[in-house]
Every structure is written in structure tokens, then in C-alpha cells.
Design a protein around this motif. Sequence first.
Motif, PDB file in Angstrom:
ATOM      1  N   GLU A 136      -1.432   2.016  -7.776  1.00 28.94           N
ATOM      2  CA  GLU A 136      -1.336   1.822  -6.328  1.00 28.94           C
ATOM      3  C   GLU A 136      -0.118   2.541  -5.742  1.00 28.94           C
ATOM      4  O   GLU A 136      -0.169   3.049  -4.614  1.00 28.94           O
ATOM      5  N   LYS A 137       0.956   2.618  -6.507  1.00 31.63           N
ATOM      6  CA  LYS A 137       2.170   3.280  -6.011  1.00 31.63           C
ATOM      7  C   LYS A 137       1.978   4.793  -5.900  1.00 31.63           C
ATOM      8  O   LYS A 137       2.554   5.438  -5.027  1.00 31.63           O
TER       9      LYS A 137
ATOM     10  N   ASP B 139      -0.998   6.084  -5.309  1.00 32.00           N
ATOM     11  CA  ASP B 139      -2.013   6.243  -4.255  1.00 32.00           C
ATOM     12  C   ASP B 139      -1.438   6.026  -2.861  1.00 32.00           C
ATOM     13  O   ASP B 139      -1.819   6.720  -1.913  1.00 32.00           O
ATOM     14  N   LYS B 140      -0.519   5.062  -2.725  1.00 32.97           N
ATOM     15  CA  LYS B 140      -0.010   4.689  -1.408  1.00 32.97           C
ATOM     16  C   LYS B 140       1.423   5.148  -1.152  1.00 32.97           C
ATOM     17  O   LYS B 140       1.875   5.145   0.001  1.00 32.97           O
TER      18      LYS B 140
END
Length: 273
Positions: free
Chosen positions: A122-123, A125-126
Motif C-alpha cells: 500500500e505504501k 501504491d499510495k
Amino acid sequence: MKPFCFADGQIISSEKATIHPMDLGLIRGYGIFDFFRTVNFKPLFLESYLDRFLASAERTFLPLDYSRAELKAIVHELIEKNHLKEGGIRMVLSGGVSPNHFSPAKGKLFIFAESLIFPAQEKYDKGIKLLSLEYVRPIAEIKTTNYAYPVWDSIRWKDAGAEDVLYHLNGHLSESSRSNFFIVKDGVISTPDTHVLMGITRKNVIELAGKVQIRPISMQEALNADEAFITSTTKVLLPVTQIDDHEIGTGKPGPVSLGLLEKFRELEKEICF
């Protein structure tokens, strides 16, 4: 930590590794270390990490009784004994037990094998958030064991949902506590030139990018950047989408950052598979 490490001149059970309580590494926080990854049982960029470790020992006046060839042999033996397909190797040279409890002395060499957990997908990706911190790491060009200030400050930035800090002084940026910092503006990549550790991942990202400006970077430039990212052994390349309360670019990982991450992953495959 994995079952076997190198200490006292031999490979032993990691739980039996000890250090004298009066070692400068403990009472003064004086010592050096380096850390690199294994990929498919191969130590990634080993020669570059040994270059830095040997240079750090010399520049901190810490005797190191092992040659490059001996260090390489120890590393490969530890990888084999610990079956370390994907993990980390940590080399530590302590400050030693000093007669005056202050001057550098003959220290103790440890080499540990460790499991390695990358940041959550997630890090990547975001993107992540950094908190600015007015600070310059002492003798920043050497990878010392002195992380007292950022460790103390980590409670603040963890409470704020940040991944790490971004050091700055007199309006100019240097690095994160454990990573190098880059910005992208109008397609041009830049990274700070002073008060930084010459990271091995940083070095390879610069080579992959082709043209990177290595120069002073102001905080305002970073806030106005189209993209920003950090690089390190354990993170590879993480997009930075927020500094303090300020959104960077679109607030999402940009094409330059993601493209370089993909190139780095391909480089790993070329070297290790």
C-alpha cells in the motif's frame, strides 16, 4: 535474527553473541555498521557495501582485522548456514573498550543474518508521508550507529502517521533518517549533495536514471515538486506524497518514481537470477 552470526572471530549461535558493557558502542554510541540484502541467496551490491564499510572503519579510526576477501567469505558462509534466500546481512564494528572511556579503541566485529520485511505494498501504491525535522546527522557521510535523535523523535512521527522524517537545516534538505531523498520537477530528478550518506541504492538509482542533478535543494523546492521519493536498502524506492501537511504533486506516486522502481527491480533480477 537468524540462528547463526559471526562474533569473536568465528561463526556461533546468534544468542551467544556478547559485547563488553563498557564498549564505546554502548556508553558513547560510537561504532559503525552496514546493512545489505540477499536476493536469491546472493548478497546484492556486496562490493559497494564492503567499500563503504572498510572506508567507514578507516575514517572512524576503528581497527578492522579482516580483509575484504575474509569478510566476503564470512558473508557467504552465513548466507549458506542460515539458508538466507531473501533477507539482510548486518555488519557492526563497535567502538571498543577504551582506556579513557572516550577515545576509539579496538572494537568487536559482528555480522548478523536477519529476516527482512519490506514496507506494505500500500505504501508503494499510495506513497508515504514525511515529517520535516531541523537536524543534520553527525558525520553524515559515515554510517555510524548513532541514531539516538531520530529514535527518540520516532514517537512523534509515528503518532502523526508518517513513515519517517526529512532532515533540513538553514532552508536546505539533506536526507531522511534511514534513506536518501529525491525530487522530480518537470521531468528532472534532483537529490541533495551535502550532509548525506552516499547510499548504495541511491548510487544505483542515479545510474539507472541517467541524468540526476546532485545539488542543494531547498524545502520550498521539495514542497513544489511534481514527485518525491526516498531510497534505501530496505525500502528500495518509496514514493513520497506528503511532507508535513503539504501534498506533493498530485498526491499520488508519479510515473518517474514508479518507472525507476521497476528499473531497479529488473536490475536485481539481472544480478541475482
